[in-house]
Design an enzyme around this catalytic site. Structure first.
Site, PDB file in Angstrom:
ATOM      1  N   ASP A 281      -1.848-106.190  30.632  1.00  0.00           N
ATOM      2  CA  ASP A 281      -1.362-107.162  31.574  1.00  0.00           C
ATOM      3  C   ASP A 281      -2.385-108.293  31.608  1.00  0.00           C
ATOM      4  O   ASP A 281      -3.576-108.034  31.688  1.00  0.00           O
ATOM      5  CB  ASP A 281      -1.354-106.425  32.923  1.00  0.00           C
TER       6      ASP A 281
ATOM      7  N   PHE B 109       3.011-123.097  51.321  1.00  0.00           N
ATOM      8  CA  PHE B 109       3.832-123.065  50.125  1.00  0.00           C
ATOM      9  C   PHE B 109       5.115-122.300  50.411  1.00  0.00           C
ATOM     10  O   PHE B 109       5.101-121.258  51.036  1.00  0.00           O
ATOM     11  CB  PHE B 109       3.040-122.345  49.018  1.00  0.00           C
TER      12      PHE B 109
ATOM     13  N   LYS C 183       0.363-130.943  47.413  1.00  0.00           N
ATOM     14  CA  LYS C 183      -0.022-130.522  46.063  1.00  0.00           C
ATOM     15  C   LYS C 183       0.997-129.480  45.606  1.00  0.00           C
ATOM     16  O   LYS C 183       1.533-128.717  46.418  1.00  0.00           O
ATOM     17  CB  LYS C 183      -1.437-129.958  46.030  1.00  0.00           C
TER      18      LYS C 183
END
Lengths: 197, 581, 690
Positions: free
Chosen positions: C315, C385, C403
């Site tokens: 991973d 977010f 952003k």
């Protein structure tokens, strides 16, 4: 496993029957036919005849005991030596006292016949062959016997020696096997030479 | 060791290696079912046999079915041969009026020929009718050989296939191996043998008036060439005559000898390449052939040395055991020298020793000299060859599958030593394969040791010995080594036509054959079901010199460790005593 | 969980005593019967002891003293083998105890009732069981997998999923599941534990090192079969030697039949006692070494399989790279000062608790010394977010600083009449191509520039991959990134291959495909969504910090959460096999010398000529047999350290490894006993013991 055995039984029996027919009857018969047609003499034993009389096979040794003949390899067949219906070697082990005894006797017989020849005896003259039917001896073994044969036949040693040389077989293609002399052929030639003397 | 002797051996080895590739590649095509030009001649027969027997040659079999077919076929063949031997007196093609065999003798012969052992407790020319020789023995010479090769074909498929439940069709392998390999080779070879003087006739025995007079000589004849061709090619070895290939009618000339001894090993050697071809990596086959060759040459050298050195006891009596080649410039002072007891003049030492080593390396068992009369060390070599499990060339098919059992053990050890689960040709070797391989290696060894131990305690068995002392032990040890490993050669002084040897030996032959064959098929089935692991940098190469050496070491150490004590009490002590005077 | 555990030295007197006691205890037939090699030796010891007793009464087949000596050394052989196993187990037990004690676990607050204000007690996460209710508040780690029954919270699941943005988890609906090892960033939740946690892992492992629950691994079973076969052969060799000896004595008319004592001695010397006696110890010690490397395994089979691994799936996030992306660079848009960009980015990130946000704050501080500012008094409003806006930011009076992903910001400035500068777009593309993540910063309609977020490789990772390659293992990186980014990171890390835009389904498919090709796949990862893939992989190492589901699906857990631990695991797996192989080879090679010692001795009276085989020139038949038996027993003791520490493994080609080991253990095994037996014989003779 039982199920597998059952299903394969019939094919197994049928296969065996047909294969026996092909390989056990067809193949040998075909081979015999071809052999008899193409190599008639060899296929029937490379027999040698005097007129109608079979006097032996060039591939099968014969017993010789007289001083006037070359002797072949000692033979362990029974009841008599060079029994071509019961081939066998002595099968004596290397440390078996019976072997030393037998070899001792043969050496004594050779030495007696060769009138005190002291040189060592070529090994093939003192040891039994594998088949008991060995048709050959080594050139050394023939040469070893030359003086005796010459004396008995009233021939010169030189003539006997030439005879050995003429009938000696070298290695096939100079490579295979061992140099040797066919005892039966040599003795027949000897008879002829003696007869023509 | 004479220059000429060594030269002949080198020519032999070169011919053997040269033939391995074309013959091996051809055999691969036979078992893969690829088209062959011989199908023009034998194709109709092949199809006819399938049709008459009700067989679909393309029906794939799981290993159990394959094994069942093989066993049934062999069992049926054995039963028929037994009946033939018991009833030959009442059947045709019996010009010498041979009578029925004793039940124990017949059982032993039937077991012997159906297991490709061809141990002979009888004298051919004195006890078998022509019909028995042909329809009984010749047939088994073909079929037991074809059976061995079929089992090998199944094992190779097991190595090659992936995630597959089947290993081929026994009937397909049997018929094709017979029709396209054994039969054509035998036809050509038999004809060549006849040209050299091997007899092939249905006439009764000839009677010859001897040159020196006396009783006339009865000369045994028969349809020998057809049987001898297949007996050598199929690593059978059962002689038409008692003296086997020492008999001038079985092996008359140096040339017949060369090709017969070549025939003994050629198929087994070529099968190595067949393996390489079929698994798609020729190097694998060459590696196995190299391992066999190295052991063969090494043991051959020892045997050659021992026999050429001769018997010091005879030298002491005044025989000349030196090899002479035109001694003193006289071309007639020539002899092979060495230990000539039980050897034929035309073969001398080198060809006898080469044969003895080859016939026991392969599970052939035919002889052109009498092993019983070899020097102890010389006789140890053929014995050891058999005790190694008949894997140095070995029987056709059976030799290579036996060797592959050793390969499994070797890759197992080697695999552990490089830290990976062992694999061979991409197949992981697990506990199941290990169990089966162990069985295959263990069982013949136990049979040899057990049979010998029983033999030295049995009065009848002991009475059969021709030689006393350590050599007598060697005779019994040799007999069981030969029977349990399906070789068939003998220290022939042993009178083995006794119920003890017939019954125990017959069982040893059967167990020694099928208790190796069935685990082999089980391995084939198990491997076929597995995935194939791709080669990587961590994969142990099984074609390099290192692996070859390791394989040789495993074969030799297993053989040596198992039989060293018995050999010490037989040939080793006899040799030491002979040397010590 | 990094503390090295001090383990008892093999020479520690207390440890020695315990081992000895244990070895005597294990003389019970019940303990012996599982190992066919040692069981036959045990029977041989009994038999010779009986013969000794018989000799005491004057009917002995040999002098009682000699039989006693042989019997005693046979018992020692069994005891030494027992000791080897006991020693390995003892070390394992000590290790397990230490591990249990040292294991620091997450603390959890267990509630009596499923309410936030219920009485709580502080417990170890390990102690939690299915059905327990726990309370987790902001800043705390979630102790186990479970389901939220009350509350709502932001949860940082990056440790599990690699997804850097925090997610909302709340009771009810399909957002109610939480994963052990993840962290609550805000608020609180009450969770019902749904699995029994990792305690079982530890217990299973302890069982393995203590030997109690040890099951034989596939290779060990195969080896046991081979050893059993060898034992049977040698049993037959020695048993059949008796009739052959009787025959020889009769034929030679001299000497005495081989004694049972001598034949038993011969058998024990030939049987593969060296490897047979050490086999269990090797296996236990292997598990012990694994534990020492802080890896828990559920089965020996997995460890053995690790030695065979040829493909390793890793991973990306958390294994090859550090768990979270970090801001490494501010790239201002044309006409914008870098400091202005940094300042805006700093402001927008002050309240951003995501790792990326924090890394921006850190970078701004490093580059321009910007300090943490309290923005609440400025009337700042923080916008977290969300999946809809795909940006975060802050409203500071009139300023709207944002952003986020380039297209989201593009839409944002476009809506305010602004323009996305072409230069900035080039920068965005370049960053993506280099394997980074571009984060565009805008103030109102103006694009200020781009922040480069970069995956940071873990230290020393490239070296590890090089080593794996030498071991013959192919490495494949798995990532959700686009192929461009993935390729860049793959090249930097030095992996052999990568799978980009991976979904759990694609991962599973990749593993299956590798396995179909016959490859043995190892996988190391921490995410819950990998559980099916972990279950499919042949060797699956779950990270301890990772999700509980992953731990359950895997067959090993790395307590250090060091993904490259697989190198260690592979090494231990290989070492385990090599040690077994080497000692087997050694054991079998030893037999040659023993034959040369014993065969002449046993038959000396019948066939003095066999003395020619006594190449070691051993003094007397009795001293020869005794020397071989003593050597055979002592070699077990001598090899215990090797069995426990394991044969050295180096990452070289298989052929070279084989050559070296064959030379050392094969050829060495051939030669060593010749010297050893001779030496013992000299000593015995000098001390007049035989």
């Amino acid at each position: 496993m039982w199920q597998e055995l059952k299903t394969q039984l019939k094919p197994a029996l049928a296969m065996l029957a047909w294969m026996t027919l092909l390989l056990g009857i067809g193949y040998p018969l075909l081979m015999t036919g071809l052999a008899q047609a193409l190599f008639h003499r060899q296929a029937n034993g490379s027999l040698m005849r005097e007129g109608e009389r079979i006097i032996g096979s060039e591939l099968i040794g014969q017993p010789f005991v007289g001083d006037g003949y070359f002797w072949g390899r000692p033979s362990a067949t029974s009841p008599t030596p060079y029994n071509a219906a019961a081939s066998t070697g002595s099968n004596l082990g290397p440390t078996n006292p019976a072997l030393t005894e037998a070899v001792e006797k043969r050496i004594a017989a050779l030495r007696a016949a060769e009138a005190g020849a002291a040189s060592p005896v070529p090994v093939d003259l003192a040891t039994a062959s594998a088949s008991g039917l060995d048709p050959d001896i080594t050139p050394a073994a023939a040469l070893y016997q030359a003086p005796r044969v010459a004396r008995a036949r009233g021939l010169s040693e030189e003539a006997v020696r030439r005879l050995i040389q003429d009938h000696g077989k070298p290695r096939t293609l100079g490579l295979f096997g061992e140099p040797r002399v066919n005892v039966l052929e040599l003795n027949l030639a000897l008879d002829k030479l003696a007869a023509g003397k | 060791m004479t220059v000429m002797g060594v030269t002949q051996i080198l020519i032999y080895l070169a011919a053997l290696v040269a033939l391995a590739k074309p013959l091996g590649a051809y055999m691969a095509r036979v078992y893969e079912g690829s088209p062959l030009w011989l199908e023009k001649a034998f194709g109709p027969i092949e199809r006819l046999i399938y049709r008459l027997s009700g067989i679909d040659p393309r029906a794939e079999m799981a290993w159990r079915t394959y094994a069942a077919a093989m066993l049934l076929f062999n069992l049926a063949g054995m039963a028929v041969l037994y009946l033939l031997l018991r009833m030959q007196g009442r059947l045709p093609l019996n010009p010498q009026h041979m009578g029925a065999m004793r039940p124990d003798t017949a059982f032993n012969i039937a077991a012997s020929f159906s297991t490709n052992t061809n141990w002979q407790n009888y004298s051919g020319e004195a006890s078998l009718s022509y019909l028995t020789q042909m329809a009984g023995l010749t047939v088994h010479n073909f079929l037991s050989a074809a059976t061995g090769m079929a089992i090998l074909a199944a094992l190779i498929r097991g190595l090659k296939r992936r995630l597959c439940a089947t290993v081929g069709n026994f009937w397909f392998d049997l018929v094709r191996g017979t029709l396209y390999i054994l039969l054509p080779l035998s036809l050509a070879f038999a004809l060549f043998l006849v040209s050299q003087g091997v007899v092939q006739t249905f006439r009764p025995y000839a009677r010859a008036a001897l040159v020196e007079g006396g009783q006339p000589q009865t000369i045994a004849l028969g349809p020998a060439a057809s049987q001898i061709a297949i007996k050598q090619l199929g690593t059978n070895g059962g002689g038409f005559f008692n003296a086997n290939s020492a008999h001038p009618f079985e092996n008359p000339t140096p040339l017949s000898n060369f090709f017969e001894v070549l025939a003994i090993l050629v198929i087994s050697a070529a099968l190595c390449h067949t393996l390489g071809e079929m698994v798609g990596d020729a190097r694998q086959g060459w590696a196995l052939l190299a391992a066999m060759m190295i052991v063969f040459v090494g043991l051959l050298a020892v045997c050659l040395w021992a026999e050429q050195a001769g018997n010091p006891r005879l030298a002491a009596l005044g025989v000349d055991p030196r090899a002479l080649e035109a001694e003193g410039g006289d071309p007639l002072w020539t002899q092979a020298g060495g230990n000539m007891e039980g050897k034929e003049t035309r073969f001398g030492i080198a060809n006898s020793v080469l044969w003895a080593t080859a016939t026991t390396a392969a599970s052939n068992g035919s002889v052109n000299s009498m092993h019983d009369s070899y020097t102890p060390l010389g006789g140890l070599i053929p014995m050891l060859m058999m005790q190694l499990g008949e894997v140095i060339f070995g029987g056709v098919g059976s030799g290579l599958y036996g060797m592959l059992l050793f390969v499994i053990v070797t890759v197992f050890l080697a695999g552990l030593m490089v830290g990976r689960t062992p694999e061979y040709l991409g197949k992981k070797i697990g506990a199941y394969e290990m169990k089966m391989a162990s069985l295959g290696i263990l069982v013949p060894a136990l049979l040899v040791l057990g049979g010998t131990a029983l033999g030295v305690m049995n009065a009848s068995a002991l009475a059969g010995r021709a030689n006393p002392g350590a050599h007598g032990l060697s005779e019994i040890l040799y007999a069981f080594s030969s029977m349990a490993n399906n070789n068939g050669s003998a220290f022939a002084g042993l009178d083995a036509n006794r119920p003890f040897y017939n019954l125990l030996g017959g069982m040893a032959m059967l167990i020694g054959r099928y208790w190796v064959a069935i685990p082999t098929l089980a391995i084939a089935g198990s491997l076929a079901r597995k995935r194939t692991v791709p080669q990587g940098p961590g994969t142990l190469p099984t074609h390099g010199p290192l692996f070859v050496c390791l394989l040789i070491a495993v074969v030799l150490i297993v053989g040596a460790l198992t039989f060293l004590p018995a050999l010490a009490l037989g040939p080793i002590v006899e040799q030491l005593r002979m040397m010590g005077g | 969980m990094n503390g090295k555990i001090t383990r008892p030295s093999l020479l520690d007197p207390r440890f020695l005593m315990a081992g000895m006691k244990e070895s005597v205890k294990r003389l019970r037939p019940r303990d012996q019967v599982g190992n066919p090699v040692m069981f036959t030796v045990w029977v041989g010891s009994l038999l010779t002891t009986a013969l000794f007793v018989q000799a005491l009464f004057g009917h002995g087949e040999a002098p009682a003293g000699f039989i006693f000596a042989v019997a005693a050394w046979l018992w020692f052989t069994v005891l030494f083998a027992n000791y080897a196993t006991a020693a390995a187990e003892g070390r394992g037990k000590a290790q397990a105890r230490a591990l249990r004690a040292a294991r620091q676990s997450i603390k959890a607050r267990r509630l009596k009732e499923p309410r936030r204000d219920a009485t709580a007690e502080e417990v170890d996460a390990e102690a939690l069981r299915k059905g327990d209710i726990v309370l987790i508040e902001a800043g705390q780690a979630i102790p186990a997998d479970g389901e939220i029954i009350e509350g709502i919270a932001y949860v940082d699941e990056s440790a599990v999923t690699g997804e850097s943005a925090p997610v909302i988890r709340e009771s009810g609906g399909d957002r109610g599941g939480v994963t052990g090892g993840t962290r609550v960033l805000s608020d609180w939740i009450v969770v019902r534990v749904t699995v029994d946690p990792g305690e079982s892992f530890l217990d299973r492992m302890i069982g393995l090192v203590e030997g109690a629950r040890r099951q034989k691994t596939p290779n060990e079973i195969a080896l046991s079969i081979l050893l059993a076969a060898l034992t049977i052969i040698f049993l037959a060799v020695c048993a059949t030697l008796l009739p052959m000896s009787i025959y020889s004595v009769r034929e030679a008319g001299a000497g005495k039949v081989a004694t049972l004592t001598a034949l038993v001695a011969l058998f024990v010397c030939l049987a593969p006692t060296t490897i047979g006696g050490l086999l269990a110890a090797i296996g236990i010690a292997g598990m012990d070494r694994l534990l020492q490397a802080n890896v828990l395994a559920t089965s020996g089979r997995a460890v053995e399989a690790a030695g065979d691994v040829d493909t390793l799936l890793l991973d990306k996030t958390g294994t090859i790279t550090l768990g979270n992306r970090q801001a490494t660079e501010f790239i201002p848009a044309p006409g914008v000062d870098e400091k202005e960009l940094a300042d805006a980015a700093h402001l927008s990130s002050l309240a951003d608790e995501t790792p990326e946000g924090r890394s921006i704050v850190v970078l701004a501080k490093e580059r321009f010394g910007l300090r943490g500012r309290d923005i609440q008094p400025l009337g700042a409003r923080f916008l977290p977010f969300t999946a809809q806006t795909r940006m975060s930011g802050v409203d500071l009076g009139a300023r709207t600083i944002r952003k986020g992903a380039a297209d989201a910001i593009g839409a944002f400035v476009g809506a305010q009449g602004g323009r996305f500068p072409a230069e900035a777009r080039v920068v965005v593309e370049t960053i993506a191509k280099d394997g980074g993540t571009p984060l565009v910063v805008a103030d109102g309609a103006r694009v200020l520039g781009v922040i480069r977020l970069k995956d940071v490789l873990k230290g020393g990772i490239a070296e590890r991959f090089a080593e794996l390659r030498r071991m013959g293992i192919k490495t494949v990186m798995i990532t959700g990134d686009n192929p461009l980014t993935a390729a860049a990171i793959a090249a930097e890390a030095g992996v052999d291959d990568f799978l980009a835009e991976a979904t759990p389904e694609k991962k599973l498919e990749l593993i299956r495909q590798c396995q179909t090709e016959g490859r043995l796949v190892a996988m190391t990862c921490d995410g819950t969504n990998y559980a099916p893939a972990l279950a499919q992989a042949d060797v699956a190492v779950a990270i301890n910090d990772g999700a509980q589901a992953a731990k359950e699906a895997g067959n090993m857990v790395d307590l250090d959460s060091n993904p490259t631990k697989l190198v260690e695991i592979v090494r231990i797996g290989k070492q385990l096999l090599i040690t077994r192989g080497a000692l087997t080879t050694f054991s079998v090679a030893n037999d040659v010398a023993k034959y040369f010692a014993i065969i002449p001795a046993v038959f000396a009276s019948t066939y003095p000529q066999l003395g020619a085989l006594n190449v070691m020139r051993l003094a007397t038949p009795q001293s020869a047999i005794l020397s071989a038996v003593i050597f055979n027993a002592l070699i077990i003791i001598a090899l215990i350290p090797l069995a426990i520490k394991g044969v050295r493994y180096r990452a070289v080609s298989a052929a070279r490894l084989l050559r070296d080991n064959v030379l050392l253990y094969g050829v060495g095994g051939l030669i060593a006993p010749f010297l050893g037996i001779k030496l013992i014989d000299v000593l015995l003779t000098a001390l007049r013991l035989a």
